[in-house]
Scaffold this motif. Structure first.
Motif, PDB file in Angstrom:
ATOM      1  N   ALA A  31      67.909  41.660  91.043  1.00 13.46           N
ATOM      2  CA  ALA A  31      67.779  41.818  90.282  1.00 13.46           C
ATOM      3  C   ALA A  31      68.505  43.062  89.170  1.00 13.46           C
ATOM      4  N   ASN A  32      67.467  43.765  88.756  1.00 13.53           N
ATOM      5  CA  ASN A  32      66.868  45.030  88.050  1.00 13.53           C
ATOM      6  C   ASN A  32      68.261  45.434  88.444  1.00 13.53           C
ATOM      7  N   ALA A  33      68.211  45.538  89.289  1.00 14.34           N
ATOM      8  CA  ALA A  33      69.341  46.792  89.939  1.00 14.34           C
ATOM      9  C   ALA A  33      70.918  46.487  89.393  1.00 14.34           C
ATOM     10  N   ALA A  34      70.969  45.138  89.500  1.00 13.45           N
ATOM     11  CA  ALA A  34      71.846  45.474  89.548  1.00 13.45           C
ATOM     12  C   ALA A  34      72.317  44.747  88.081  1.00 13.45           C
ATOM     13  N   MET A  35      71.735  44.266  87.116  1.00 16.34           N
ATOM     14  CA  MET A  35      71.748  44.372  85.378  1.00 16.34           C
ATOM     15  C   MET A  35      72.141  45.654  85.216  1.00 16.34           C
ATOM     16  N   PHE A  36      71.336  46.617  85.780  1.00 20.14           N
ATOM     17  CA  PHE A  36      71.369  47.870  85.421  1.00 20.14           C
ATOM     18  C   PHE A  36      72.875  49.149  85.760  1.00 20.14           C
ATOM     19  N   ASN A  37      73.386  47.736  87.531  1.00 18.31           N
ATOM     20  CA  ASN A  37      74.354  48.810  87.038  1.00 18.31           C
ATOM     21  C   ASN A  37      75.660  48.129  86.713  1.00 18.31           C
ATOM     22  N   VAL A  38      75.488  46.787  85.951  1.00 19.76           N
ATOM     23  CA  VAL A  38      76.478  46.410  84.850  1.00 19.76           C
ATOM     24  C   VAL A  38      76.125  47.464  84.002  1.00 19.76           C
ATOM     25  N   VAL A  39      75.265  46.918  82.919  1.00 21.22           N
ATOM     26  CA  VAL A  39      74.922  47.479  81.812  1.00 21.22           C
ATOM     27  C   VAL A  39      75.241  49.261  81.320  1.00 21.22           C
ATOM     28  N   ASP A  40      75.073  49.878  83.132  1.00 22.27           N
ATOM     29  CA  ASP A  40      75.088  51.354  82.857  1.00 22.27           C
ATOM     30  C   ASP A  40      76.315  51.545  83.290  1.00 22.27           C
ATOM     31  N   ASN A  75      89.554  44.318  84.638  1.00 25.55           N
ATOM     32  CA  ASN A  75      89.625  44.173  85.726  1.00 25.55           C
ATOM     33  C   ASN A  75      88.779  44.882  86.351  1.00 25.55           C
ATOM     34  N   VAL A  76      87.548  44.770  86.637  1.00 19.04           N
ATOM     35  CA  VAL A  76      85.462  44.991  86.472  1.00 19.04           C
ATOM     36  C   VAL A  76      86.000  45.837  88.104  1.00 19.04           C
ATOM     37  N   THR A  77      85.367  46.984  87.841  1.00 16.57           N
ATOM     38  CA  THR A  77      84.763  47.246  89.521  1.00 16.57           C
ATOM     39  C   THR A  77      83.550  47.414  89.095  1.00 16.57           C
ATOM     40  N   LEU A  78      82.328  47.701  90.049  1.00 16.99           N
ATOM     41  CA  LEU A  78      81.265  47.529  90.097  1.00 16.99           C
ATOM     42  C   LEU A  78      80.541  48.284  91.796  1.00 16.99           C
ATOM     43  N   GLY A  79      80.026  49.522  91.904  1.00 16.50           N
ATOM     44  CA  GLY A  79      80.059  50.209  92.850  1.00 16.50           C
ATOM     45  C   GLY A  79      78.462  51.061  92.807  1.00 16.50           C
ATOM     46  N   VAL A  80      77.511  50.675  93.648  1.00 15.60           N
ATOM     47  CA  VAL A  80      76.445  51.219  93.858  1.00 15.60           C
ATOM     48  C   VAL A  80      76.141  52.688  93.488  1.00 15.60           C
ATOM     49  N   ASP A  81      76.064  53.390  93.011  1.00 15.33           N
ATOM     50  CA  ASP A  81      75.824  54.955  92.323  1.00 15.33           C
ATOM     51  C   ASP A  81      74.408  55.488  92.401  1.00 15.33           C
ATOM     52  N   PHE A  82      74.480  56.878  92.034  1.00 16.67           N
ATOM     53  CA  PHE A  82      73.124  57.955  92.804  1.00 16.67           C
ATOM     54  C   PHE A  82      72.420  56.980  91.279  1.00 16.67           C
ATOM     55  N   ARG A  83      72.831  57.069  90.162  1.00 17.44           N
ATOM     56  CA  ARG A  83      72.443  56.605  88.660  1.00 17.44           C
ATOM     57  C   ARG A  83      72.058  54.984  89.302  1.00 17.44           C
ATOM     58  N   VAL A  84      72.419  54.136  89.790  1.00 16.73           N
ATOM     59  CA  VAL A  84      71.893  53.077  90.032  1.00 16.73           C
ATOM     60  C   VAL A  84      70.418  53.110  91.482  1.00 16.73           C
ATOM     61  N   LEU A  85      70.969  54.376  92.208  1.00 16.01           N
ATOM     62  CA  LEU A  85      69.460  54.698  92.938  1.00 16.01           C
ATOM     63  C   LEU A  85      68.390  55.349  92.555  1.00 16.01           C
ATOM     64  N   VAL A  86      68.618  56.011  91.493  1.00 16.38           N
ATOM     65  CA  VAL A  86      67.422  56.564  91.490  1.00 16.38           C
ATOM     66  C   VAL A  86      67.232  55.627  90.442  1.00 16.38           C
ATOM     67  N   PHE A  87      67.210  54.665  89.486  1.00 16.40           N
ATOM     68  CA  PHE A  87      66.890  53.915  88.838  1.00 16.40           C
ATOM     69  C   PHE A  87      65.791  52.873  89.223  1.00 16.40           C
ATOM     70  N   ALA A  88      66.430  51.778  90.897  1.00 10.72           N
ATOM     71  CA  ALA A  88      65.790  51.328  91.438  1.00 10.72           C
ATOM     72  C   ALA A  88      65.110  51.752  92.387  1.00 10.72           C
ATOM     73  N   PHE A  89      64.756  53.281  93.134  1.00  7.69           N
ATOM     74  CA  PHE A  89      63.463  54.522  92.691  1.00  7.69           C
ATOM     75  C   PHE A  89      62.249  54.631  91.626  1.00  7.69           C
ATOM     76  N   LEU A  90      63.155  54.802  90.527  1.00  9.32           N
ATOM     77  CA  LEU A  90      61.938  54.056  89.444  1.00  9.32           C
ATOM     78  C   LEU A  90      60.874  52.792  89.411  1.00  9.32           C
ATOM     79  N   LEU A  91      61.811  51.899  89.302  1.00 10.65           N
ATOM     80  CA  LEU A  91      61.222  50.578  89.061  1.00 10.65           C
ATOM     81  C   LEU A  91      60.534  49.977  90.037  1.00 10.65           C
ATOM     82  N   SER A  92      60.992  51.011  91.661  1.00 10.89           N
ATOM     83  CA  SER A  92      60.052  50.266  92.393  1.00 10.89           C
ATOM     84  C   SER A  92      58.690  50.490  92.667  1.00 10.89           C
ATOM     85  N   LEU A  93      58.297  52.200  92.181  1.00 10.98           N
ATOM     86  CA  LEU A  93      56.930  52.805  91.717  1.00 10.98           C
ATOM     87  C   LEU A  93      56.415  52.297  90.503  1.00 10.98           C
TER      88      LEU A  93
END
Lengths: 112, 922
Positions: free
Chosen positions: B135-144, B475-493
């Motif tokens: 949920a957080n990574a998805a929101m971060f993706n949108v906001v970012d 016309n929204v386009t969302l894809g998971v990028d490197f920043r989302v991965l880093v965010f999710a990694f830090l969030l996991s820790l």
């Protein structure tokens, strides 16, 4: 005269297999038979102990197996020594000689 | 002869070895057994004897399997075992900092093994974390994507945006002449480009059906300024910057691939927009969607395409100083910083104010770093808090997930007391144990994070797919990028530490070691330990309940806002019993005269449908984003000095106000004869009369269109409607009379006595009968139309509701677990109480009471937090109530009910079942 303890046999199994494969390729059961023949029937190995040894030696890249098909026979997997296997055999023979000599010395057994 | 392969396969069971390796072993063993059998037969043995000889070679198949597993390189576990042995001995030998270095990988291996050995706990934890982190990574993706992701241009530090401020110092768009002046400023920009952002057009795709696409009109300098290379073809030429020049388009790479199958011969082909033919001259840069992050432009059009695509609205757009359509993207000259550029444009602004006071007095030109602007500086300021709110909301879900896991881990920790006690006894330091427990939590966190990234990726796809259905202007386009991965990694820790630290410290507390060593704790001991345990668990419960409360209240407020907005008085008799069909005859190639007769025929036939009371038409319905016009009103000029005002506009047929039940307040409404009057007569809304004339009755007043000379006379004043959104405050709008052929795209509206959706279907059928090729833009009831305009709020309410439900579910599971664990640990106490005569019912009541007290504390904290958060939520959704007692009451009741059930169930189960038996045993 199958009286050697299994511990004793296990310890030398790898070396025996390597030495049998030194001059020719053999398949699993043949290896067991050869050991029996060369030891004059005193060392007997069931497939259950030969085969895991083969798997282990191959995993360490000391021997290499390949499937061979002969007309009219079912395919068999033959093993041969790899260059690493050859080196390993040489150093193990060396170590074995040294070790047995030392043990013999301690036990007071002297070869003529 | 026996089937040896089958014989072996039936007996050899090797776990953990690759299937193809296993297959090979079976085959090889079978081949050997067959040799043995064959040889025995050749030596003259009977079949049975030969078979027995072969069988004797393997007597213990399990032993063989285990030997092979240990020998095989593909088996993971033996290697892990071996590695762990090595690491163990390295760790035992090491001292000081090296001990840590040696211990960490060992802990990781231990952790993996432990988690693997408890698949139930591990999968629950991973799912809980995946939802929370996802949920957080998805929101971060949108906001970012919308707010923070860096712009995709080379040398972005040279890029600036120039805005013209209005009298209130809000940064807005410029006029084309202002852009020309800006671009010709010597030494400031290497180049600057004018852009009309965020437009849409109806494009006829390859299959011949019209579809709404996002377009942007850009000058020839646009792509050169961005520094991006087109995937194919060319950018626009200066001839194409002029109205009257050949209309040209650059298609986006995305649309080129998705709609045209990456047609290599696309260049030179004609794209049709609402009847206008525009030549495709290029394919946009790969992966580039235009200037607004998260928004994908489908076509960049040249200014020469303005006339053909916009029709009559386009006239003079490039000449008038009062038409503020243009964003300006500039690339600074080498050595020029933003401050110098600002000085340069400020200079220009004062020159313009002197030369054109009627347009530029009190206005300024402002330079922003392009990277600091997402939509417009003004809008950005209002969106950023929304981003914070979104992250806070998803953060709460993770908070609930983490506290929930903390309870679980704590409960497990108590069950591991014995193991921990033993390890302490053999010399493990507390630090060793804490580290071991933390490593397990971190591993869980990382596994949950990996699954969470999948959740985020999936929801990005869903959002992208749903955005079109939401009828968002984006016309929204969302894809998971490197920043989302880093965010999710830090969030996991962070999550791993968050739910692991407190339990790890607690269960390794040396003060508790005494009671750990003694499995038969006294009642006294168990009671003191319990008090401490409930302390930490109590905090977890309070946090979970509080966070769930905040989420549920937020969701409840949104649901209420949507409900209220739907019931809002549209000025159109609550939209009841009104149906409409909006069709685009221009799209089907109709000219004005034919479109006129088609729509007239349609209206006549609809009038003849059973139960229809009134029929009319309009180019724009209430609650629709439409066009506005720049007017010159004498009163306004005298009172405020403003040259012009921008007012919303709709063209409507006679009978429109009656059909929609918009009340007439003064003067009269349009008659059929007025429909030829075009721009000479107007009806205005009450809000327009009051804002610009300061009174309601403005019948007989006049105004001018900017640049026009014929005064328009106001003949009537009508009630207010919601012009663009259901949540808006009264918005001025004026109406012109409309004959059916004036626009190719028209909505026929009807009010009937029956069901409006049946009426809408009947109206569609009539249109289909008249001409099946005329595309229907939108059809249905007015209520549907309003509901569609609320789709963003609905989506937000849905998402929040989902988060709230998730949090509530987690909290309920948490409560259940805590009560169950408490009961088990307090067996002795319960037994004594029962021996002293307490009925099982009393015990249950006592347990539930204790938990509900915590729930009440958490709920109260949650309510206060929700009340504090409501204003922030208002920035996200207009028209949201500040606080709403019924919503709060309903949410509180729901939470209390769920908590009650979640704590009562395990208490009752324990007391009536296992615990009682255990007590009796003692």
């Amino acid at each position: 005269m199958d009286s050697f303890s299994s511990e004793l046999k296990k310890g030398s199994m790898e070396m025996l297999v390597l030495s049998l494969l030194e001059d020719r390729s053999l398949h699993g059961y043949e290896i067991g038979k050869q050991i029996e023949a060369r030891s004059g029937g005193r060392l007997k190995f069931a497939l259950a102990s030969v085969y895991p040894t083969l798997v282990r030696l191959e995993a360490r890249n000391l021997i290499k197996g390949r499937w061979v098909e002969r007309p009219g026979e079912r395919s068999r997997r033959y093993y041969r020594l790899t260059p690493q296997g050859l080196r390993a055999l040489a150093s193990r023979k060396e170590a074995w000689r040294g070790y047995t000599a030392a043990v013999n010395q301690v036990l007071g057994i002297h070869h003529a | 002869m026996p089937d040896w392969e089958r014989y072996v396969r039936d007996r050899l069971r090797i776990r953990d070895v690759l299937p193809e390796r296993q297959q090979r072993m079976v085959r090889e063993l079978a081949s050997n057994l067959e040799d043995i059998y064959g040889e025995a037969r050749a030596d003259g043995a009977s079949e049975q004897d030969a078979e027995a000889a072969a069988r004797r070679h393997v007597e213990d198949w399990d032993q063989l399997a285990s030997d092979l597993r240990r020998a095989d390189p593909s088996a993971l576990q033996p290697r892990l075992d071996k590695l762990r042995d090595t690491l163990d001995s390295a760790h035992a030998a090491a001292r000081g900092p090296r001990r840590l270095a040696a211990g960490l990988p060992r802990d990781v291996l231990h952790g993996i093994r432990r988690l693997r050995s408890q698949p139930g706990f591990t999968s629950v934890a991973v799912i809980v974390l995946a939802l929370g982190i996802g949920a957080n990574a998805a929101m971060f993706n949108v906001v970012d994507t919308f707010l923070y992701r860096p712009l995709p241009y080379p040398n972005p530090e040279e890029l600036v945006r120039v805005f013209e401020t209005d009298e209130d110092e809000r940064a807005g768009t410029c006029s084309y002449p202002t852009y020309v002046d800006l671009a010709s400023l010597r030494g400031v920009f290497t180049a600057a480009a004018p852009v009309i952002l965020g437009q849409s057009a109806s494009w006829v795709d390859a299959s011949g059906s019209p579809r709404e696409v996002a377009v942007s009109f850009v000058g020839s300098a646009y792509f050169p300024v961005t520094g991006l290379a087109l995937a194919m073809g060319r950018s626009f030429t200066e001839t194409e910057d002029r109205q009257g020049g050949p209309a040209a388009a650059v298609i986006s790479h995305r649309l080129w691939v998705s709609a045209l199958g990456a047609d290599p011969a696309v260049l030179g082909k004609v794209a049709r927009f609402s009847g206008a033919a525009v030549t495709i001259v290029g394919v946009g840069p790969r992966g580039y969607g235009g200037m607004i992050p998260g928004h994908s432009v489908d076509f960049w059009l040249s200014f020469s395409a303005l006339g053909p695509v916009w029709g009559e609205y386009a006239g003079g757009t490039l000449e008038r100083r009062g038409d503020h359509w243009f964003d300006v993207l500039g690339r600074l000259s080498p050595g020029i910083g933003r401050a110098q550029a600002q000085a340069g444009v400020a200079n220009l602004a004062s020159r313009l104010a002197a030369d054109f006071p009627e347009y530029h007095r009190g206005r300024n030109l402002v330079v922003y770093d392009a990277s600091s602007v997402r939509l417009k500086p003004e809008t950005d300021t209002s969106i950023r808090p929304a981003g914070v709110v979104l992250m806070a909301i998803s953060g709460l879900v993770l908070l609930v997930a983490c506290t929930n896991l903390a309870s679980l881990v704590l409960a497990r920790g108590w069950r591991r007391r014995r193991e921990i006690g033993i390890r302490q006894a053999v010399g493990a330091t507390r630090w060793d144990l804490v580290r071991q427990l933390l490593v397990e939590s971190l591993l869980l966190g990382l596994a949950g994070g990996a699954a969470g990234v999948l959740v985020a990726w999936w929801s990005g796809r869903v959002i992208t797919a749903q955005a079109a259905a939401l009828s968002l202007p984006l016309n929204v386009t969302l894809g998971v990028d490197f920043r989302v991965l880093v965010f999710a990694f830090l969030l996991s820790l962070a999550a791993g530490l968050a739910f692991g630290t407190a339990p790890a410290l607690r269960v390794t507390n040396p003060a508790l070691a005494a009671s750990l060593s003694n499995p038969e704790t006294t009642v006294q001991g168990s009671m003191t330990a319990r008090r401490r345990r409930v302390g930490l668990r109590g905090i977890f419960i309070i946090a979970q309940v509080g966070a769930s409360m905040v989420l549920l209240v937020a969701a409840g407020l949104l649901v209420r806002a949507v409900q209220e907005a739907q019931g809002v008085n549209l000025g159109a008799a609550a939209a009841a019993r009104i149906a409409f069909v909006q069709a685009d005859a221009g799209q089907a190639g109709y000219d004005e005269a034919r479109a006129g007769s088609l729509f007239r025929e349609l209206a006549d036939r609809v009038r003849g449908l059973p139960g229809v009371e009134s029929v009319s038409w309009a180019n724009r319905l209430p609650v629709t984003v439409g066009s506005s016009s720049t007017l010159v009103i004498d009163e306004v000029k005298q009172r405020t000095g403003a040259e012009t005002v921008e007012v919303e506009l709709a063209w409507v047929g006679h009978g429109y106000f009656e059909t929609l039940r918009i009340p007439l307040l003064h003067g009269r409404v349009f008659t059929e004869q007025d429909e030829v009057a075009r721009r000479r007569l107007a009806v205005v809304s009450l809000a327009m009369a009051e804002r610009y004339w300061g009174r309601a009755d403005v019948v007989g007043e006049t105004y001018l269109h900017q640049g026009g000379t014929t005064p328009v006379e106001i003949v009537g004043v009508v009630g207010n409607v919601k012009v663009e959104t259901p949540g808006e405050s009264p918005t001025p709008i004026f109406y012109y009379p409309l004959a059916p052929g004036d626009f190719g795209r028209l909505a026929i509206v009807a009010r009937g006595t029956g069901q409006p959706d049946t009426l809408a279907a009947a109206m569609r059928a009539v249109l289909r009968e008249l001409d099946g090729t005329v595309p229907v833009v939108e059809a249905g009831t007015m209520a549907d139309h309003v509901a569609r305009s609320l789709s963003l709020q609905r989506a937000a309410a849905g998402a929040l509701g989902l988060f709230g439900a998730l949090a509530l579910l987690l909290a309920a599971i948490g409560l259940y677990g805590v009560v169950a664990a408490t009961v088990t640990e307090r067996t002795s106490e319960v037994g004594i109480r029962m021996a002293l005569g307490a009925a099982p019912r009393d015990i249950v009541a006592m347990l539930v009471r204790e938990v509900m007290l915590l729930v009440a504390i958490g709920g109260a904290i949650g309510l206060v937090a929700a009340a504090l958060m409501a204003p922030a939520l208002r920035s996200l959704v207009l028209g949201l109530a500040r606080t709403d007692a019924p919503t709060m009451a309903v949410v509180t009741a729901l939470l209390a009910a769920v908590a009650l059930v979640a704590s009562w169930l395990p208490a009752r189960r324990a007391v009536s079942g296992g615990t009682l038996a255990a007590i009796k045993q003692r």
